[in-house]
Design an enzyme around this catalytic site. Structure first.
Site, short mmCIF file in Angstrom:
data_model
loop_
_atom_site.label_atom_id
_atom_site.label_comp_id
_atom_site.label_asym_id
_atom_site.label_seq_id
_atom_site.Cartn_x
_atom_site.Cartn_y
_atom_site.Cartn_z
N GLY A 47 0.84 -1.19 0.00
CA GLY A 47 0.00 0.00 0.00
C GLY A 47 0.86 1.23 0.00
N ASP A 85 -6.58 9.77 -1.80
CA ASP A 85 -6.02 8.84 -2.80
C ASP A 85 -7.12 7.89 -3.27
OD1 ASP A 85 -4.07 7.88 -4.45
OD2 ASP A 85 -3.13 6.59 -2.95
N LYS A 93 -9.04 5.87 -5.71
CA LYS A 93 -8.82 5.29 -7.04
C LYS A 93 -9.28 3.84 -7.00
CE LYS A 93 -4.10 4.25 -5.68
NZ LYS A 93 -2.70 4.20 -6.03
N PRO A 94 -9.47 3.23 -8.15
CA PRO A 94 -10.05 1.87 -8.16
C PRO A 94 -9.28 0.86 -7.31
CG PRO A 94 -10.06 2.77 -10.37
CD PRO A 94 -9.30 3.75 -9.52
#
Lengths: 250, 484
Positions: free
Chosen positions: B80, B193, B195-196
């Site tokens: 991550g 952040d 996002k998909p």
């Protein structure tokens, strides 16, 4: 948890196929067998070619390959290769060498294999392909690694093609496939005209294709190693196998 | 077409000169170059979170076992923004958890430890069905870590790749995301952040937002490392313009922008880059979706949906008015990558937009100049004869001065407040595509300038009327006073 299936080689939420196989006890037998079969399905041709290079004729090479995989899938320990350490490719190579060495002892023994392998091998096609391989003084080991690398790249490109086809953009993929490697800067304009698009849009698409291909490549490599930290090393080895010794530059 | 896409010489790679292996498979690429590309670039990825690249291999589950005796660490499952993630089994509670650890070398640096702690703090503030829950956090002798909910499923990127999402699926998913974001924002947490890759969907289809590695807790004292002026945090394509330009000014509306990028991408399969078209022009998407998506993607946060709840409501309204079912009513999909070419009618419409925009701009500029003159008048007409005002205090004349002063101040303030935004629009209009940080985005849209012009025009009118009224009232008071 976090992110990027795309960003990093690590597969999210599931172990790699090889770690499933290598870590006995961490999963049930059927899942292991399934994972191993999937791996073998992807990379059986380099092993067949290896057997052929060991001066076996077409039909006995096919039999031996079949037999080898059948034993492997049944869980036979074919060598002292420890699946818990190392990569799928080296495990297979060690196992195959040991299998071939002991093969004379078992010559009279009952033939195994046949329908017990859970994946299909098209030996006719393999023989045709093998016939087109350059005849050179490459060692069987090196040839195996080279073909392995080719299988990996071909497989990854095929996956990328599948992704584009799935989104109805197969024509785009086919037109731009040639840009995946190399610098096609002077040809972007023509491709743009063909696709009825702008040059910059073509560049963006090509860039995305390249990036995605790298992700797929790494995902595919990851499936054959136990731990993501080995990806780099495995790719390096495979690249080295693709480049003739005198041209190696890295 | 076919011939051109091959390597210049079918047998040799134009780039590295190596022979393309010919074993019956006709390859249009050089396998060696493709493998090397991965090694050269060390896996560069536009989706990769730009914040940090942890170097070195992640520790194997066996290596970690000693540090976490209460856990059985099963697998490394990801990386991550702020560390490695493992799937683990918590022995005493008999549950599967996700363990996130900060690499040892980064744990030694206070700034990283602080960021890692912040992610845990952000998560700890939130308890919501669509946000991964935090179980515990702490530090072993050499590593910071935290335990969180394990989501058995896939992230939205994987789902998008594997299956075609229908617009109804997209709307259903993003509604849940908005719900979670609205909750997080109301607790003072901005994700930053979105996002998909950071949206996980479990096997039941429930959405969970993960990776608060960049989250900012509003109202906490800023750490110079975290929001340093050169520190740009986020994933380039999903970052709101202000995240590039004014990282310190980022608020919850940056997440709205991220949702907009995701919406656009999930609906069309493309990122809204450069002079992008509305979604319905790129994919069979309900045209009513366009306004919604474009509003999320407004450059100015003020013009976006102001809360995730508003966005959620708009999405739900669309969904309930018949977005379900596919394919959606809408224009036919344009051919892949077709360049935007307005139709004949479109050209006229565009021309009309421009005319309006220009007229609006002119009027607005004139209106904007009026207050400047008024300030000059104020100085010449009021401040200088101030002595006269003082002398006339308590006389009818003072009321006249007073109303005049009020009017001028009102006008000037109004004008001055509006002129900068007008100037920005004008600058953008003249400078064309803005390409800051290689992030081409056109923020100028004729209808916006026209709207700004209209608003300014109306407000100026209202202000003048108000001023006249005030003056009338002032004169009446004057008369009344003089009668006394």
């Amino acid at each position: 948890m976090t992110t990027p299936a795309s960003g990093t080689p690590e597969r999210r939420f599931r172990p790699t196929r090889w770690s499933l196989v290598a870590r006995a006890g961490s999963s049930n037998g059927e899942a292991r067998r399934q994972a191993l079969a999937e791996l073998c399905q992807a990379y059986w041709y380099p092993l067949y070619a290896f057997v052929r290079r060991r001066a076996h004729d077409e039909s006995s090479a096919a039999d031996l390959t079949q037999e080898f995989f059948a034993r492997l899938l049944e869980g036979d320990r074919l060598a002292d290769a420890d699946p818990a350490r190392g990569r799928f490719r080296s495990f297979l190579l060690v196992s195959l060498r040991s299998f071939l060495a002991n093969q004379s002892e078992r010559q009279g023994a009952k033939k195994r294999g046949g329908d017990r392998t859970t994946f299909s091998m098209d030996f006719d096609q393999a023989a045709t392909r093998f016939a087109q391989e350059p005849r050179d003084d490459e060692t069987p080991d090196r040839a195996l690694n080279r073909q392995w690398a080719l299988e990996l790249v071909d497989r990854s490109v095929a996956r990328l093609r599948g992704e584009y086809a799935g989104r109805g953009r197969l024509a785009t993929f086919q037109r731009l496939e040639g840009f995946l490697s190399g610098d096609g800067s002077d040809r972007y304009r023509r491709a743009a005209t063909d696709l009825g698009s702008s040059e910059s849009a073509v560049k963006v698409t090509v860039h995305r294709m390249r990036v995605r291909l790298q992700e797929i490549l790494r995902e595919e490599v990851l499936q054959t190693v136990e731990h993501p930290s080995s990806i780099e090393e495995e790719m390096r080895d495979l690249f080295a196998a693709l480049v003739p010794p005198h041209r190696k530059k890295l | 077409m076919e011939g051109d896409t091959r390597m210049t010489d079918p047998e040799f790679c134009a780039d590295c000169g190596a022979r393309i292996p010919d074993d019956g498979k006709s390859r249009r690429y050089c396998p060696g170059c493709l493998l090397r590309a991965g090694l050269d670039e060390n896996h560069s990825d536009p989706h990769e979170t730009a914040v940090l690249h942890t170097t070195g291999p992640s520790p194997s589950p066996e290596e970690l076992a000693a540090s976490f005796p209460s856990l059985e660490i099963l697998d490394h499952i990801g990386l991550g923004g702020m560390g490695w993630v493992y799937k683990a089994h918590q022995k005493d509670l008999q549950r599967t958890v996700a363990l996130k650890i900060l690499p040892a070398e980064l744990t030694q640096q206070e700034s990283f430890r602080e960021r890692f702690r912040r992610e845990a703090q952000a998560l700890a503030k939130l308890s919501h069905p669509h946000v991964v829950s935090l179980f515990e956090s702490g530090e072993t002798e050499d590593r910071a870590y935290f335990l969180m909910e394990y989501v058995d499923g896939k992230n939205l990127r994987e789902i998008q790749r594997e299956s075609a999402l229908t617009p109804a699926d997209v709307v259903a998913t993003l509604t849940q995301i908005c719900d979670a974001l609205d909750y997080a924002h109301s607790h003072g947490v901005v994700h930053r952040d979105i996002k998909p890759e950071n949206v996980l969907v479990d096997r039941q289809g429930s959405v969970k937002i993960a990776d608060f590695g960049l989250a900012r807790l509003l109202g906490t004292p800023g750490n110079p490392w975290m929001t340093g002026s050169h520190q740009v945090l986020g994933t380039p394509h999903y970052m709101a313009p202000e995240q590039w330009e004014r990282p310190r000014a980022v608020d919850h509306r940056a997440d709205i922008y991220g949702v907009g990028v995701m919406l656009y991408e999930l609906l069309t399969g493309e990122l809204p880059l450069g002079r992008f078209e509305p979604p319905s022009k790129r994919a069979p998407v309900d045209q009513r979706m366009d306004a919604l998506v474009l509003r999320c993607l407004e450059k100015e946060p003020e013009r976006r949906f102001q809360t995730a709840r508003d966005l959620k409501t708009a999405l739900e309204a669309l969904a309930s008015s018949g977005l379900r079912g596919t394919p959606l009513p809408g224009p036919a999909p344009s051919p892949p990558m077709a360049s935007p070419r307005p139709s004949r009618g479109g050209t006229w419409l565009l021309a009309a937009h421009w005319v309006f925009a220009m007229v609006g701009l002119l009027v607005a500029m004139l209106a904007g100049l009026v207050p400047v003159f008024l300030w000059v008048l104020l100085v010449l007409g009021v401040i200088l004869p101030a002595t006269g005002v003082i002398r006339s205090l308590g006389t009818p004349r003072a009321w006249s001065y007073f109303t005049l002063l009020l009017t001028w101040m009102l006008m000037a303030t109004l004008g001055l407040a509006l002129v900068p935004s007008l100037a920005t629009d004008l600058a953008e209009c003249l400078s064309g595509p803005e390409t800051s940080h290689g992030h081409a985005r056109i923020s100028f849209r004729p209808h916006e300038v026209r709207e700004t012009g209209m608003i300014l025009f109306t407000m100026t009118g209202v202000a003048w009327l108000g001023a006249l009224l005030l003056r009338k009232i002032g004169q009446r008071w004057q008369r009344r006073l003089s009668r006394r």
